[in-house]
Design a protein around this motif. Structure first.
Motif, mmCIF file in Angstrom:
data_model
loop_
_atom_site.group_PDB
_atom_site.id
_atom_site.type_symbol
_atom_site.label_atom_id
_atom_site.label_comp_id
_atom_site.label_asym_id
_atom_site.label_seq_id
_atom_site.Cartn_x
_atom_site.Cartn_y
_atom_site.Cartn_z
ATOM 1 N N TYR A 51 0.804 -1.219 0.000
ATOM 2 C CA TYR A 51 0.000 0.000 0.000
ATOM 3 C C TYR A 51 0.837 1.269 0.000
ATOM 4 O O TYR A 51 0.522 2.232 -0.676
ATOM 5 N N TYR B 116 -8.727 2.212 5.851
ATOM 6 C CA TYR B 116 -8.668 0.812 6.245
ATOM 7 C C TYR B 116 -9.830 0.386 7.120
ATOM 8 O O TYR B 116 -10.077 -0.810 7.285
ATOM 9 N N VAL C 62 -12.114 -1.207 4.750
ATOM 10 C CA VAL C 62 -11.621 -2.545 4.430
ATOM 11 C C VAL C 62 -11.929 -3.505 5.576
ATOM 12 O O VAL C 62 -12.458 -4.602 5.371
ATOM 13 N N THR D 7 -9.724 2.610 -1.364
ATOM 14 C CA THR D 7 -8.825 1.570 -0.875
ATOM 15 C C THR D 7 -9.507 0.202 -0.871
ATOM 16 O O THR D 7 -8.912 -0.790 -1.266
ATOM 17 N N ILE E 250 -4.842 -4.698 -3.240
ATOM 18 C CA ILE E 250 -5.020 -4.861 -1.795
ATOM 19 C C ILE E 250 -5.996 -6.008 -1.528
ATOM 20 O O ILE E 250 -5.763 -6.860 -0.658
ATOM 21 N N VAL F 277 -5.487 -7.110 8.733
ATOM 22 C CA VAL F 277 -5.831 -5.710 8.481
ATOM 23 C C VAL F 277 -5.391 -4.850 9.671
ATOM 24 O O VAL F 277 -4.876 -3.737 9.490
ATOM 25 N N MET G 168 -2.953 -1.755 9.750
ATOM 26 C CA MET G 168 -3.360 -0.424 10.226
ATOM 27 C C MET G 168 -2.360 0.159 11.214
ATOM 28 O O MET G 168 -2.118 1.364 11.236
#
Lengths: 144, 520
Positions: free
Chosen positions: B52, B83, B86, B257, B263, B280, B284
């Motif tokens: 990323y 995120y 996500v 994203t 991703i 994840v 983060m």
């Protein structure tokens, strides 16, 4: 749905192993591994309607929604407050708080901690969801 | 011999060794496309971060902050908060219901051929824009750093293209992952070191540091010497459209994203949804720490190196490397430049593998050949050839665009397309029973077209004669993407898709029937 798969369903493993050394579809008319099937050919690995009708499943979906929906609304509102205030209330955002450090910078910095906090809360809640999902699966494997 | 060159070569040697190691372990599609689904949460989390944090993050953000202060920091914020989308919405259902690509989830209950064809098209579009940006950035960086060795922009681009093709063609997802992990660790170490050196420069006093930021002196466009408070918003986004542009940018970042193919494919490399979730969170932590530290990189460059000096010595994109040089001399400069190079290489490899996976799995196997491989290993073979073609095409376009193309603009375009085309259909497919094939095709097409057209009409392309006043199309094209998907859906009913919704919901929430890991 009156598909009669209660019995065999109870005996088989619900999640078939598909990852052989080369998990490619064999030639000819042999059966393809589950993930290679198109939607029409897909034979169900579980009685989806039955799972969906279980009280435990409904609780799981509801519990997830009760966390995810408010969390999403909160972070979206909190996040867009930043560009909106920066754009439309520049006076407020340029106000200095500690020395030269202004509201705009502190608010931007707070976004990082907001994101981490929500992520931590979600992981805690998700562990509970995992337990609920696990109970559904073991109940299915138990055949009742 | 040039110190940068030695460090570049060192990094290349290590990554080639990894590729060789991974190539021996790669047997079958699962191994090639998804690293056998056997990565642990921390491995995948670091790899997500490595995938990323691109040239736009390290070189680009440092540059924007160094030149336009606070407004540049808005990119940092958006890129982390993204995120949450996500984590909360996309990662786990995707892992539970898909196999290799984003389109798998769409094809699950919709008519597979049209949605896969559209999904592959949008994946290739997003990846290509993103990739060209990285190649241009890398070429400019390398040719500037190594100018005394006589390496030109074109040579640098070709060298990077060849390396990336080697990683992806021979090493597959496993090699790509490890290249990303090493890169993320290098990038974090470099950034932390650089931040400490910035603080040391100010005697470890935050007060002195922020005071300096509040009084940055430089020559403006008219040649007047001005002093600005760089913590004040508005240096980049000015009235009348600045506020809307900021919101539009924010929308593209936080909704884009979760629609970035390179991703999304990373969540297929772990054994289950829980691991995807924890990865994840790992990502983060790393990404968030990195973006907070851009405060030191960007403002450090603004205060210690100064806008004027950077503008004369390579331009905005060289802010971070020049800061390293100013703080600790040539060797550290070489180290930071090598990190920037590694950063780009890893991102480019991730983009190539997701684009070629999508082409081979979605388009070749499932659209052209109705889901059948005509011979064992065909899908992997096609992916390898695609990787080669994708690499060659991006090299060519990057060379044609030349070193002065606007890198940040190309990356923002990729985010806007991903947010407008991919995200609406992913979300609706997961949460709306009525959603159908017409809706998915209409949503992908409207999102893709509207974002591309609005960019063409924007000030980024038409300068002062812009028909659309915003730099970023997100605020218009994302709602249009959703609208297209909803209207398309309402045009007809698809009982099959509605029936399958129950199944998808059960799979997404319980992980029943999800793809298993292969053991090594």
């Amino acid at each position: 749905m009156s598909r009669e798969k209660g019995k065999e369903f109870a005996e088989q493993d619900l999640t078939p192993m598909t990852g052989a050394a080369t998990d490619v579809a064999p030639l000819g008319r042999q059966q393809k591994p589950a993930h290679e099937l198109t939607a029409d050919e897909d034979i169900d690995v579980a009685d989806w309607d039955r799972v969906a009708a279980m009280a435990e499943f409904k609780q799981l979906v509801l519990a997830k929604r009760k966390f995810i929906l408010p969390a999403t609304i909160f972070f979206v509102v909190y996040y867009f407050a930043l560009p909106a205030l920066v754009g439309y209330a520049p006076g407020l955002m340029s106000k200095r708080v500690f020395g030269v450090v202004n509201v705009a910078y502190l608010f931007a910095l707070s976004q990082f901690f907001m994101a981490w906090l929500i992520a931590a809360l979600y992981v805690r809640a998700a562990n509970r969801f995992d337990g609920m999902a696990q109970r559904i699966i073991s109940k299915l494997k138990g055949g009742r | 011999m040039n110190a940068s060159l030695v460090m570049f070569l060192g990094f290349i040697a290590i990554t080639l060794w990894i590729t060789w190691w991974a190539a021996r372990k790669n047997t079958g599609s699962n191994a090639y496309f998804a690293a056998g689904r056997s990565l642990t949460a921390w491995q995948n989390g670091i790899a997500v971060a490595g995938d990323y944090m691109s040239a736009a993050s390290f070189l680009g953000i440092a540059g924007i902050i160094a030149f336009q202060g606070y407004d540049g920091f808005m990119y940092s914020v958006g890129w982390l908060v993204a995120y949450l989308t996500v984590l909360l919405i996309v990662a786990e259902p995707l892992r539970n219901a898909g196999k290799y690509t984003m389109a798998d989830v769409l094809a699950y209950r919709l008519s597979p051929r049209p949605v896969r064809a559209m999904g592959a098209l949008s994946t290739l579009t997003v990846s290509t824009f993103y990739m060209i940006a990285q190649m241009v950035g890398a070429g400019a960086l390398v040719s500037l750093l190594l100018k005394d060795t006589g390496i030109s922009f074109s040579t640098a681009v070709i060298a990077i293209g060849i390396l990336m093709i080697v990683y992806v063609v021979f090493g597959g997802m496993l090699a790509t992952t490890w290249v990303q992990i090493i890169k993320a660790i290098l990038l974090m170490s470099g950034t932390i070191l650089l931040s400490i050196l910035v603080l040391k420069h100010f005697g470890f006093s935050f007060g002195a540091f922020f005071d300096a930021i509040a009084h940055v002196t430089y020559h403006d466009a008219k040649g007047n010497l001005v002093t600005q408070d760089f913590l004040t918003p508005g240096l980049r986004y000015k009235p009348p459209y600045g506020a809307l542009d900021l919101i539009s940018l924010g929308m593209a970042l936080i909704f884009g994203t979760a629609g970035l193919p390179h991703i999304l494919v990373r969540f297929y490399t772990v054994p289950d949804a829980k691991t995807a979730r924890v990865s994840v969170v790992w990502a983060m932590v790393i990404i968030g720490s990195f973006y907070i530290l851009t405060t030191f990189l960007g403002f450090g460059a603004a205060t210690i190196v100064g806008r004027d000096f950077i503008a004369q010595n390579g331009g905005t994109n060289m802010s971070a490397p020049l800061l390293a040089k100013a703080l600790a001399g040539d060797l550290f400069f070489a180290f930071i430049s090598a990190i920037a190079f590694a950063t780009i290489l890893a991102v480019v490899a991730g983009l190539t593998i997701s684009a070629s996976t999508s082409f081979a799995h979605d388009f070749w196997t499932n659209v052209l050949h109705h889901g059948k491989e005509r011979s064992p290993g065909e899908e992997v073979r096609v992916a390898r050839i695609t990787a080669f073609v994708v690499g060659a095409v991006s090299m060519l376009i990057a060379i044609l665009l030349g070193p002065n193309a606007n890198v940040a603009f190309l990356v923002a375009l990729a985010f806007a397309v991903a947010a407008s085309a991919n995200l609406p259909v992913i979300v609706l497919s997961l949460f709306w029973r009525r959603f159908n094939t017409k809706g998915a095709v209409a949503g992908l097409a409207t999102g893709l077209l509207s974002s591309l057209v609005l960019i063409l009409l924007s000030p980024s392309i038409l300068k002062t004669e812009a028909i659309f006043p915003l730099e970023n199309p997100g605020i218009v094209s994302i709602p249009l993407g959703f609208l297209g998907a909803v209207i398309g859906t309402l045009l007809g009913r698809e009982p099959h898709a509605e029936d399958k919704f129950t199944e998808l919901t059960v799979r997404a929430n319980t992980g029943l029937g999800a793809e298993k890991a292969t053991s090594h």
